[in-house]
Design a protein around this motif. Structure first.
Motif, PDB file in Angstrom:
ATOM      1  N   GLY A   1     -63.053 -26.579  -1.921  1.00 38.35           N
ATOM      2  CA  GLY A   1     -62.289 -27.730  -1.460  1.00 38.35           C
ATOM      3  C   GLY A   1     -61.469 -28.445  -2.508  1.00 38.35           C
ATOM      4  O   GLY A   1     -60.793 -29.424  -2.192  1.00 38.35           O
ATOM      5  N   GLU A   2     -61.511 -27.991  -3.751  1.00 37.27           N
ATOM      6  CA  GLU A   2     -60.771 -28.712  -4.789  1.00 37.27           C
ATOM      7  C   GLU A   2     -59.284 -28.378  -4.693  1.00 37.27           C
ATOM      8  O   GLU A   2     -58.881 -27.233  -4.897  1.00 37.27           O
ATOM      9  CB  GLU A   2     -61.303 -28.361  -6.181  1.00 37.27           C
ATOM     10  N   LYS A   3     -58.478 -29.381  -4.413  1.00 38.12           N
ATOM     11  CA  LYS A   3     -57.030 -29.205  -4.291  1.00 38.12           C
ATOM     12  C   LYS A   3     -56.283 -29.801  -5.478  1.00 38.12           C
ATOM     13  O   LYS A   3     -55.225 -29.314  -5.867  1.00 38.12           O
ATOM     14  CB  LYS A   3     -56.525 -29.871  -3.004  1.00 38.12           C
ATOM     15  N   MET A   4     -56.826 -30.885  -6.035  1.00 36.30           N
ATOM     16  CA  MET A   4     -56.190 -31.573  -7.156  1.00 36.30           C
ATOM     17  C   MET A   4     -57.127 -31.567  -8.360  1.00 36.30           C
ATOM     18  O   MET A   4     -58.351 -31.602  -8.214  1.00 36.30           O
ATOM     19  CB  MET A   4     -55.842 -33.010  -6.783  1.00 36.30           C
ATOM     20  N   THR A   5     -56.552 -31.513  -9.534  1.00 30.57           N
ATOM     21  CA  THR A   5     -57.316 -31.430 -10.773  1.00 30.57           C
ATOM     22  C   THR A   5     -56.908 -32.568 -11.696  1.00 30.57           C
ATOM     23  O   THR A   5     -55.718 -32.828 -11.874  1.00 30.57           O
ATOM     24  CB  THR A   5     -57.038 -30.088 -11.476  1.00 30.57           C
ATOM     25  N   LYS A   6     -57.899 -33.233 -12.279  1.00 35.81           N
ATOM     26  CA  LYS A   6     -57.595 -34.302 -13.238  1.00 35.81           C
ATOM     27  C   LYS A   6     -56.989 -33.698 -14.509  1.00 35.81           C
ATOM     28  O   LYS A   6     -57.431 -32.651 -14.990  1.00 35.81           O
ATOM     29  CB  LYS A   6     -58.856 -35.102 -13.578  1.00 35.81           C
ATOM     30  N   ILE A   7     -56.008 -34.393 -15.043  1.00 36.17           N
ATOM     31  CA  ILE A   7     -55.294 -33.884 -16.219  1.00 36.17           C
ATOM     32  C   ILE A   7     -54.867 -35.059 -17.082  1.00 36.17           C
ATOM     33  O   ILE A   7     -54.656 -36.170 -16.597  1.00 36.17           O
ATOM     34  CB  ILE A   7     -54.064 -33.042 -15.767  1.00 36.17           C
TER      35      ILE A   7
ATOM     36  N   TRP B   1     -51.372 -29.976 -22.142  1.00 37.10           N
ATOM     37  CA  TRP B   1     -51.975 -30.371 -20.870  1.00 37.10           C
ATOM     38  C   TRP B   1     -53.482 -30.147 -20.972  1.00 37.10           C
ATOM     39  O   TRP B   1     -53.943 -29.014 -21.071  1.00 37.10           O
ATOM     40  CB  TRP B   1     -51.438 -29.525 -19.717  1.00 37.10           C
ATOM     41  N   ARG B   2     -54.258 -31.203 -20.958  1.00 39.53           N
ATOM     42  CA  ARG B   2     -55.719 -31.083 -21.008  1.00 39.53           C
ATOM     43  C   ARG B   2     -56.284 -31.272 -19.597  1.00 39.53           C
ATOM     44  O   ARG B   2     -56.149 -32.341 -19.008  1.00 39.53           O
ATOM     45  CB  ARG B   2     -56.327 -32.104 -21.971  1.00 39.53           C
ATOM     46  N   PHE B   3     -56.904 -30.233 -19.111  1.00 39.45           N
ATOM     47  CA  PHE B   3     -57.561 -30.287 -17.806  1.00 39.45           C
ATOM     48  C   PHE B   3     -58.964 -30.846 -18.065  1.00 39.45           C
ATOM     49  O   PHE B   3     -59.907 -30.105 -18.350  1.00 39.45           O
ATOM     50  CB  PHE B   3     -57.573 -28.897 -17.173  1.00 39.45           C
ATOM     51  N   VAL B   4     -59.073 -32.169 -17.982  1.00 39.76           N
ATOM     52  CA  VAL B   4     -60.158 -32.892 -18.651  1.00 39.76           C
ATOM     53  C   VAL B   4     -61.518 -32.761 -17.978  1.00 39.76           C
ATOM     54  O   VAL B   4     -62.506 -33.266 -18.513  1.00 39.76           O
ATOM     55  CB  VAL B   4     -59.792 -34.378 -18.825  1.00 39.76           C
ATOM     56  N   GLU B   5     -61.606 -32.119 -16.817  1.00 41.48           N
ATOM     57  CA  GLU B   5     -62.924 -31.829 -16.262  1.00 41.48           C
ATOM     58  C   GLU B   5     -63.286 -30.356 -16.440  1.00 41.48           C
ATOM     59  O   GLU B   5     -64.263 -29.869 -15.876  1.00 41.48           O
ATOM     60  CB  GLU B   5     -62.996 -32.257 -14.792  1.00 41.48           C
ATOM     61  N   THR B   6     -62.496 -29.662 -17.255  1.00 37.36           N
ATOM     62  CA  THR B   6     -62.838 -28.328 -17.735  1.00 37.36           C
ATOM     63  C   THR B   6     -63.037 -28.432 -19.248  1.00 37.36           C
ATOM     64  O   THR B   6     -62.918 -29.504 -19.829  1.00 37.36           O
ATOM     65  CB  THR B   6     -61.720 -27.314 -17.429  1.00 37.36           C
ATOM     66  N   ALA B   7     -63.282 -27.289 -19.880  1.00 40.41           N
ATOM     67  CA  ALA B   7     -63.357 -27.266 -21.340  1.00 40.41           C
ATOM     68  C   ALA B   7     -61.993 -26.970 -21.967  1.00 40.41           C
ATOM     69  O   ALA B   7     -61.886 -26.914 -23.183  1.00 40.41           O
ATOM     70  CB  ALA B   7     -64.367 -26.212 -21.792  1.00 40.41           C
ATOM     71  N   HIS B   8     -60.950 -26.799 -21.144  1.00 41.17           N
ATOM     72  CA  HIS B   8     -59.744 -26.129 -21.616  1.00 41.17           C
ATOM     73  C   HIS B   8     -58.469 -26.962 -21.503  1.00 41.17           C
ATOM     74  O   HIS B   8     -58.402 -27.935 -20.763  1.00 41.17           O
ATOM     75  CB  HIS B   8     -59.571 -24.814 -20.859  1.00 41.17           C
TER      76      HIS B   8
END
Length: 533
Positions: free
Chosen positions: A464-470, A486-493
């Protein structure tokens, strides 16, 4: 990260300042969600009041920064109290963070709860749990494989079964796992095997009737005050188990504290003490690392989805430096998130600096050192793009669309819209238009519809994840080149995105952080385009 599993792959709470603790937290990029986050916090204290030297913690932070180990967060507990915590901006306390294989320790906890309920035994044979998925010909080694062998990474497989399971044409991962050859007698041969942990997740779902995430909700997450956790799934909705859980840094610390307290939380035994003892002792000789045993935290033995450590500690850990370190003798828990290519170096600095910082109850230090530590922890930040905030070509390119040549990413056009201290990158592909707003000279937070799949080790989705925090920032590294992080801040990357303008043409190059760490080429093509008249 040279061993086989890698292939699968702010504030200081001061006793004197506790009344003003919340106001001492640095202003967050994600402040809107901070109030709900702070409703279920652990108690705070100063290091010295819990017998820990502020200088040792400060030395640890300085060491990991000087070695460029790319920490995202740190939380240190002593006797159940947070004595130090910090987030490297743009990471923040209220953000979840992907745990990679630290997820495994949560999965084994669910197995322990099933065992305590009498719904499972570690001696149960795996094929007895999945009679409909077993192959027509069951080898003696497969027939002998127990739940305990899944827990201890001693399934008998000669190599990690995860790639074969994930890449099988059969989308039934349980069936694919049971179809793999089992070359060794189960219980005798260690090989790090994330698919084994996936099978533990499948067992939880089979025996409880709930997904692993649903099962742990009332049993673990709610009692510990862990809110908003999510977990990636296989094609059939079974949580991946061996990876894919996201929780906050403080949630990692709470989980470690539960284990330090032998399964007890707020007067209730959530997990039997006997299970905690079994899960965290060595059951089999582990493998990994390049050092000799006395210097190597991957050769201290393996438990039930926990690694033994030097200094009589144990840990859950995940790729690129996600850590829950439990030090029973010192009554300490250390939670760390990061993106490093040298996981051993982080542990080395724990033993070099934090371990010796544990002192007697009357540990004391000058106020100056406490203040230095507080200032350091409240000002942590990852570097911004270096360059200039302006370029003379902005007037020629600002908000002008570029038609992109045919490419495998299905990108059709891009445009950059510049404002005084920000830039919005717009990109249209076959999924629609995606926008990312970058600060210039600062981080700018937001959300994006861009998928994180190209950045991750394993292409499994969060349902269900459509949007990602960045959080993003950019700068002109020369007059014709604008580069963004661009830091995808709820990932490690994160990823670097470089836009090079020449007359009416543009080139857009993507490079994900895993390619930066590995000094390799990003597999995505360089986009080329021409300004639309």
């Amino acid at each position: 990260m040279s061993y086989n599993r890698r292939e699968f792959l702010q504030q200081l709470g001061s006793g004197a300042l506790q009344l003003g603790l919340i106001s001492a937290v640095p202003t967050s990029l994600w402040a809107s969600s901070a109030s709900s986050f702070r409703s279920v916090q652990l108690p705070r204290s100063s290091p010295e009041s819990q017998g820990v030297s502020s200088k040792g913690i400060l030395d640890f932070v300085n060491a990991v920064e000087s070695e460029t180990l790319h920490l995202h967060s740190l939380m240190i507990l002593r006797k159940g109290k947070v004595v130090a915590e910090g987030w490297w901006a743009p990471y923040a306390p209220e953000l979840k963070h992907t745990l990679y294989s630290l997820s495994k320790s949560f999965t084994s906890t669910a197995i322990g709860m099933l065992v305590a309920d009498g719904k499972l035994s570690v001696e149960d044979k795996v094929i007895s749990i999945f009679p409909d998925e077993k192959p027509a010909d069951v080898s003696p080694n497969l027939a002998a494989m127990r739940v305990q062998d899944l827990l201890t990474m001693s399934t008998g497989h000669d190599k990690d079964a995860t790639p074969a399971v994930r890449e099988s044409s059969d989308k039934n991962w349980i069936k694919s796992f049971l179809a793999q050859p089992v070359e060794h007698t189960p219980g005798t041969f260690f090989v790090y095997n994330s698919a084994a942990t996936y099978m533990l997740s499948a067992i939880v779902q089979k025996r409880s009737g709930k997904t692993l995430l649903e099962f742990l909700g009332p049993r673990l997450f709610q009692p510990l005050g862990i809110e908003g956790a999510d977990w990636e799934t296989d094609p059939n909705g079974i949580n991946t188990g061996g990876w894919g859980l996201r929780v906050k840094t403080e949630d990692i610390a709470k989980f470690g504290q539960l284990y330090l307290q032998k399964g007890m939380w707020n007067g209730k035994q959530l997990l039997p003490e006997s299970w905690v003892n079994e899960a965290t002792r060595s059951h089999i000789q582990s493998k990994g690392g390049s050092r000799k045993k006395e210097e190597n935290d991957w050769l201290q033995g393996y438990g039930y989805q926990f690694w033994r450590c030097r200094n009589d500690a144990y840990r859950g850990d995940g790729a690129y430096g996600q850590y829950c370190i439990v030090m029973p003798k010192e009554e300490m828990v250390i939670a760390i998130t990061s993106e490093t290519s040298n996981m051993q170096a982080i542990l080395d600095e724990v033993w070099n600096n934090i371990l010796p910082a544990v002192k007697s109850e009357d540990a004391s230090v000058g106020k100056n050192i406490q203040e230095q530590l507080q200032r350091k922890l409240t000002s942590l930040a990852l570097p911004l793009e270096t360059g200039k905030p302006q370029s003379p070509i902005v007037s020629k390119i600002n908000n002008r669309a570029y038609s992109i040549s045919e490419n495998s990413l299905n990108v059709s056009n891009v445009a950059l819209l510049f404002a005084k201290d920000s830039c919005t990158f717009k990109m249209k592909d076959n999924q629609g238009e995606h926008r990312i707003s970058c600060g210039i000279g600062k981080w700018k937070s937001g959300e994006t519809s861009l998928s994180t799949i190209p950045l991750k080790l394993v292409p499994t989705p969060v349902p269900g994840e459509k949007m990602t925090k960045i959080a993003a920032n950019g700068a002109w590294i020369d007059e014709n080149t604008f580069e963004m992080t661009w830091r995808f801040v709820e990932t490690a990357h994160y990823e670097k995105v470089r836009c090079v303008f020449e007359e009416n043409n543009v080139q857009v190059e993507f490079k994900k952080s895993l390619a930066v760490l590995n000094n390799s080429k990003d597999p995505r093509p360089v986009l080329t385009g021409k300004q639309i008249a």
